[in-house]
Design a protein around this motif. Structure first.
Motif, mmCIF file in Angstrom:
data_model
loop_
_atom_site.group_PDB
_atom_site.id
_atom_site.type_symbol
_atom_site.label_atom_id
_atom_site.label_comp_id
_atom_site.label_asym_id
_atom_site.label_seq_id
_atom_site.Cartn_x
_atom_site.Cartn_y
_atom_site.Cartn_z
ATOM 1 N N GLY A 103 -32.215 8.278 13.383
ATOM 2 C CA GLY A 103 -32.812 9.031 14.486
ATOM 3 C C GLY A 103 -31.834 9.481 15.563
ATOM 4 O O GLY A 103 -32.200 10.266 16.443
ATOM 5 N N ILE A 149 -37.218 10.724 18.177
ATOM 6 C CA ILE A 149 -38.619 10.555 17.754
ATOM 7 C C ILE A 149 -39.490 11.583 18.483
ATOM 8 O O ILE A 149 -40.333 12.251 17.878
ATOM 9 C CB ILE A 149 -39.098 9.106 18.033
ATOM 10 C CG1 ILE A 149 -38.299 8.119 17.180
ATOM 11 C CG2 ILE A 149 -40.602 8.975 17.766
ATOM 12 C CD1 ILE A 149 -38.607 6.647 17.448
ATOM 13 N N VAL A 159 -44.109 10.864 11.725
ATOM 14 C CA VAL A 159 -43.001 9.902 11.808
ATOM 15 C C VAL A 159 -43.493 8.546 11.331
ATOM 16 O O VAL A 159 -44.565 8.095 11.718
ATOM 17 C CB VAL A 159 -42.495 9.775 13.266
ATOM 18 C CG1 VAL A 159 -41.453 8.662 13.378
ATOM 19 C CG2 VAL A 159 -41.912 11.103 13.754
#
Ligand code: SAM
Ligand code: SF4
Length: 335
Positions: A103, A149, A159
Motif C-alpha cells: 500500500g 487505502i 479493499v
C-alpha cells in the motif's frame, strides 16, 4: 481450441500469481532481513517478457491473475504491464486482474490501476498502531499506507486487508482491526505465519499464533457464520453477523485446501512453483527467451510443469521441527 491446463489430479489451473520484483520498500521482519541482497536486474523478466508469459498462461486457461512481489508497485514501469493486461480483460479471456501490495505507493497508482481494470486490491497491514507498524515493517510508515487505502477506495476499488497473525504482536488488535475494517467496509484475512526464508525461524515459531485460537477468540464476541465460498486457495471464510464483513483465514500449514488447489506461482525470474509448500519448480525463462510469441516451446514447458504439480504440500510446525521449511523467501516467490 487450446486444451486447458489440467494437472495429474484433475485440477484445472486457472489462477496465476506473479511476482514482478523481489525488491521492496519495507523490510517486514517475518519476510526479509534488513540488509537483503536483491537479484541482479538482468535476472528479472522484463516487462515485455512478463506480458508474454502471462498472456501465454491466459491463452492456456488462466482466468485470474494476481500480481505480487516483493512490492509490485516499486517495479519501475509496472503500469505498462498492467495496461497491457487490460486487453485480456477487455477480450473476456481474463476474469480478474488484481494485486497484493503493502500500500505504500498506492496513493500514486490507484487511479491508473483502476483504468487498467483493477477492481480489487489486497493490502497487507498487520497493525493500525503507528509505532508497532514501524516496528514490524522496519521501514514503513502507517500514514502512507492509510493514504493508499483512501486512494484505492476513492477510485472505487474493493479493499481487503491481509494481516499476518503474530503472537504477542497483534493479538490485542483482533477486535480493533475487525472493527476498523468494518467501519471502512473492508473484508479482512488473517494469515498464519509461515516458515519461509532462512532467518529467524525460531522467532517465527515463537510468534506462531494459530488461527484456530484466533477464530475461537473472535467467536467470543461475534457470531461467525461459515461461508461455503472457496477461492481454490488456502483461505476459508466466515461472516461476522454483527458487522456483515467477511473474515478469511489462510492456514497454509494445514492440508485442508490442496485437493482444490487451482493455482501456480511465477517468480520474478520466471520460475514456476507448482505448490507453495514444495521446492519443485520449472524454469520458464529459458523457453520464453528461446521462443518468440506464438511458438510452442513456452507452452510445452508450461504443460510439462503442470504435469508435475504435486498432490499436496509439506509444511509442518506440529512437530516443532523445521524440515518443512522453505529456503526461499516469500518476496521472491510472491506471497
Ligand atoms: N509486498 C506485498 C505485500 O506485503 O502485500 C506483496 C508481497 S508479500 C510477500 C505478500 C504477503 O505475504 C503479505 O501479505 C505478507 O504479509 C505475507 N508474508 C510475507 N512473509 C510471510 C510469512 N513468513 N508468513 C506468512 N505470510 C507472509
Ligand atoms: Fe515487503 Fe511485502 Fe515482504 Fe513486507 S511482506 S517486506 S511489504 S514484500
Amino acid at each position: 481450441m487450446t486444451a486447458p491446463l489440467i494437472d495429474p489430479f484433475q485440477r484445472a489451473v486457472t489462477y496465476l500469481r506473479v511476482s514482478v520484483t523481489d525488491r521492496c520498500d519495507f523490510r517486514c521482519v517475518y519476510c526479509m532481513s534488513e540488509n537483503m541482497t536483491f537479484l541482479p536486474k538482468k535476472e528479472l523478466l522484463t516487462l515485455e517478457e512478463l506480458d508474454r508469459m502471462c498472456s501465454t498462461f491466459i491463452r492456456l486457461g488462466v482466468r485470474k491473475l494476481r500480481i505480487t512481489g516483493g512490492e509490485p508497485l516499486v517495479r519501475r514501469g509496472i503500469m505498462t504491464f498492467f495496461d497491457g493486461m487490460k486487453r485480456h480483460l477487455d477480450s473476456g479471456d481474463l476474469d480478474e486482474l488484481t494485486l497484493t501490495t503493502n500500500g505504500s505507493q498506492l496513493h500514486k497508482f490507484a487511479g491508473d490501476l483502476w483504468k487498467a481494470g483493477v477492481r480489487r486490491v489486497n493490502i497487507s497491514l498487520d497493525t493500525i498502531d503507528p509505532d508497532k507498524f514501524a516496528e514490524i515493517t522496519r521501514w514503513g510508515r502507517l500514514e502512507q499506507v492509510l493514504r493508499g487505502i483512501d486512494a484505492a477506495q476513492e477510485v472505487g476499488m474493493r479493499v481487503k486487508i491481509n494481516a499476518v497473525a503474530l503472537k504477542g504482536f497483534n493479538e490485542d488488535e483482533l477486535f480493533t482491526l475487525a472493527e476498523w475494517c468494518a467501519s471502512r467496509d473492508m473484508d479482512m484475512t488473517w494469515i498464519e505465519v509461515m516458515p519461509m526464508g532462512d532467518l529467524g525461524n525460531e522467532d517465527r515459531l515463537d510468534q506462531y499464533w494459530s488461527l484456530k485460537d484466533l477464530r475461537a477468540r473472535l467467536a467470543e464476541r461475534y457470531t461467525l457464520t461459515d461461508l461455503a465460498e472457496r477461492s481454490g486457495g488456502p483461505a476459508r471464510y466466515v461472516r461476522l453477523e454483527e458487522t456483515g464483513q467477511k473474515i478469511g483465514f489462510i492456514t497454509p500449514l494445514t492440508h485442508n485446501f490442496c485437493e482444490s488447489c487451482n493455482r501456480v506461482r511465477l517468480t520474478c525470474t520466471g520460475q514456476l512453483y507448482m505448490c507453495l509448500g514444495q521446492e519443485d519448480m520449472a524454469d520458464l525463462r529459458a523457453p520464453l527467451r528461446a521462443s518468440a510469441e506464438g511458438e510452442g516451446q513456452l507452452e510445452e514447458a508450461i504443460r510439462a510443469a503442470i504435469n508435475l504439480k504435486p498432490k499436496g504440500h509439506d509444511f509442518d510446525y506440529s512437530r516443532q521441527r523445521t524440515d518443512g521449511q522453505m529456503s526461499r523467501h516469500m518476496s521472491h516467490t510472491g506471497g
